[in-house]
Motif scaffolding. Sequence first.
Motif, PDB file in Angstrom:
ATOM      1  N   VAL A 197      16.694  58.577  31.151  1.00 19.05           N
ATOM      2  CA  VAL A 197      16.874  59.162  32.481  1.00 19.05           C
ATOM      3  C   VAL A 197      16.088  60.461  32.637  1.00 19.05           C
ATOM      4  N   VAL A 216      29.194  59.943  36.667  1.00 21.65           N
ATOM      5  CA  VAL A 216      27.961  59.825  35.892  1.00 21.65           C
ATOM      6  C   VAL A 216      27.128  61.088  36.090  1.00 21.65           C
ATOM      7  N   PHE A 246      21.851  57.024  27.981  1.00 21.03           N
ATOM      8  CA  PHE A 246      20.895  57.734  28.835  1.00 21.03           C
ATOM      9  C   PHE A 246      19.821  58.437  28.000  1.00 21.03           C
TER      10      PHE A 246
ATOM     11  N   ASP B  58      16.686  57.053  37.137  1.00 18.95           N
ATOM     12  CA  ASP B  58      18.045  57.376  37.555  1.00 18.95           C
ATOM     13  C   ASP B  58      19.110  56.628  36.767  1.00 18.95           C
ATOM     14  N   GLY B  59      18.734  55.938  35.718  1.00 18.78           N
ATOM     15  CA  GLY B  59      19.732  55.319  34.850  1.00 18.78           C
ATOM     16  C   GLY B  59      20.161  53.932  35.275  1.00 18.78           C
ATOM     17  N   GLN B  60      19.264  53.203  35.953  1.00 19.01           N
ATOM     18  CA  GLN B  60      19.521  51.799  36.284  1.00 19.01           C
ATOM     19  C   GLN B  60      20.889  51.599  36.939  1.00 19.01           C
ATOM     20  N   LEU B  61      21.049  52.258  38.082  1.00 18.08           N
ATOM     21  CA  LEU B  61      22.310  52.111  38.826  1.00 18.08           C
ATOM     22  C   LEU B  61      22.429  50.690  39.355  1.00 18.08           C
ATOM     23  N   SER B  71      26.262  52.305  36.144  1.00 12.83           N
ATOM     24  CA  SER B  71      24.937  52.198  35.558  1.00 12.83           C
ATOM     25  C   SER B  71      24.937  51.052  34.568  1.00 12.83           C
TER      26      SER B  71
END
Lengths: 560, 210
Positions: A197, A216, A246, B58-61, B71
């Motif tokens: 991320v 999150v 992450f 963005d962390g694969q939402l 996520s």
Amino acid sequence: MPALDDTTAGLLQIGLLVVLLAAVHVPLGDFLARTLTSPRHLRAERALYRVLRVDGDADTRWPTYAVSVLAFSTVSILFLYTFLRLQRFLPLSLGMPAMEATQAWNTAVSFTANTNWQSYSGEAAVGHLVQMAGLAVQNFVSAAVGLSVAIALVRGLVRAGTGTIGNFWVDLTRSTLRVLLPMAVVAAVLLLLCGVVQNLSGATAHTTLAGGTQTVVGGPIASQEAVKLLGTNGGGFFNANSAHPFENPTPLSNLLQVFLILVIPSSLPRTFGTLVGDTRQGLAVLSVMGGIFAVSLALTTWAEVHAGGAVPQAVGAAVEGKETRFGEWASALFATATTSTSTGAVNSFHDSYTALGGGVVLFNVLLGEVTPGGVGSGLYGILVLAVIAVFVGGLMVGRTPEYLGKKIRQREITLAALYLLATPFALLSGTAIALSSEATRSALLNSGPHGLTELMYGFASAANNNGSAFAGLGANTPFYNTALGLAMWIGRFVPMVLVIALAGAFARQRPAAPTAGTLPTRTPTFAGLHATVVVVVTGLTFFPALALGPLAEALSGAAS
Amino acid sequence: MSTSTPPALRTRSGATAAAFLRQARTGLLLLLAATLVCGLLYPLALVAAGRLVPGRADGQLVRHDGRVVGSALLGQSFEGAQWFQPRPSVAGEGYDPLASGASNLGPSSAELLATVQQRRAEVAARDGVAPADVAPEALTASGSGLDPDVSPELARQQVQRVARERGLDEAAVAALVEEHVQGRQWGFLGEPRVNVLQLNLALERLAGRG
């Protein structure tokens, strides 16, 4: 293609890592040698030196070099301490309060000393600005300090009678600007593509699929991961470090992380060989590092796959504290890399490793992290041990102790011996003090031999600037914050000053021409002696403590 | 400084202190320059680069019914027997990204041993399998406490229960699990696994169709 069994897949993974490291060894090693010793400055560097009022072409003797290192590191500690104490007044703090005083001291020393021991939890204690502009900056410059000192020692070995060992400000600037920064940019982009991320999001609450709530947090993670690993720092953005999805989302990102940890330390022997004008000297050093690393990796992997001990036996596998996507092989590989360098990042939790596996990773740290060790610190550490090996070898066969034409006289061997004693002194006395009081013993999560290992691992990690933990130790108390902070400072800067002094002593000497009485230091025989010295010196220093900790636990096998 | 210090030493230590302060000034300026370049320009340039791949940065939402449900990289809790269950988590109350972390209990910890035995009994009863057959991942907490995956064995072990609870055909649910088994990356990196959130989302879609 049929699915591979665990062993084949695990071995292929290690094989790919070795191929990648071998491919960059010569080009990167030679690049470092050229960059750090070239007489030419970049235009941006010349502008910077004008502002700093530094003469970029001036060479200094060792006392000036040492004062520069200490002055820079003192300023760094004060700057970071202030930053942490004032964070709630700064932008992007995510509402985090000021860090408590002893914890801020501990954290400031930790990041300046390239340790990255974390008594705080990233997601609960520090905002994005502190992470980026405070902690990650030290990830760059503390590694650059290590690299600078290593190059200064090599200069001492190369130079004939000048007494000068380079200019710290030039070394520091080049290590940061020309080496770490460009490599970090490439690494961060690759990590980003793997799914690490990178944004400035704060905490966002979602309703989960089953109707619960989950908050999150994002952040500038990929940029920080890159330098955390390249600079062998290890401080995670989050508490769970590289186990956190992450930070380390896939098996591929995991292999890339292990590569980043090892790439500079394993290339530095080539830099050394190139600079001393005999690449076989570098290969001899590399073979010592690689040999010990291989044995350590084999033992840890075997221990984790074999899953000895009461809990792993009851479970049927040693997977407590390990992520499903990594499993035993990729976890053991990461653990070996992180403890054989001074990194201390973790993708699995060492406290829950089998007694043997956890004992081996502790032993890696105790070796002083020279296989291949931290950025710069690994090279200077192994070279000091080479000095000891030459001395021991000289005593055994009655030959003149000299290394690369430089005589090992009283001053040189005294400095080398003090280097070897400084870290165990901080480590063992710290452990003993912490054990002597009920109040400080109560910070241990585990009891019996495992508790001793947990405590000793803490001080070993601090004094050797590793930063990983048997994280059951509840180290966020004023006592541990202060004591471990001291251990980190002593473990980083006392050996460093001794190395700089040793560099000065070598630089004053004119090299003696090799004679029939000279012990050759680029042969397999000498590499064997060198490796033996590395293991025996550490073994003798720490055997009593290891016997009461991991060895006792492995032999008893019972729950406690 | 005490008056008994010899004058020569006094001068020398004074000179050392002055040298230290001069060097500290240089150090502070260099640190500020590094803060600007490595601490601001570098990460912010990477944040900008991340906008080129927003899904990944963005962390694969993951979205369901038009809203973000989490996520794909992070495990989450699933209350109820109709869901595939993730591993035990010790992150906060379970799968709390504000408190990532592991149990840190050692291989000979009596506490962890008791927890493992209790989990074995509970999971065996939950999934209707023999206690000896419970997959290791169901007995242990992960390192992050946010492990998004379970082993294929642990997913397969739950098929019968989930199908029964949802009134779905067991073969269809089993086929869904097999569709979601990710092999080792590139065939040899890491371990085979099943992403629990993705599997449960597919399950919702299957149930919606059925």
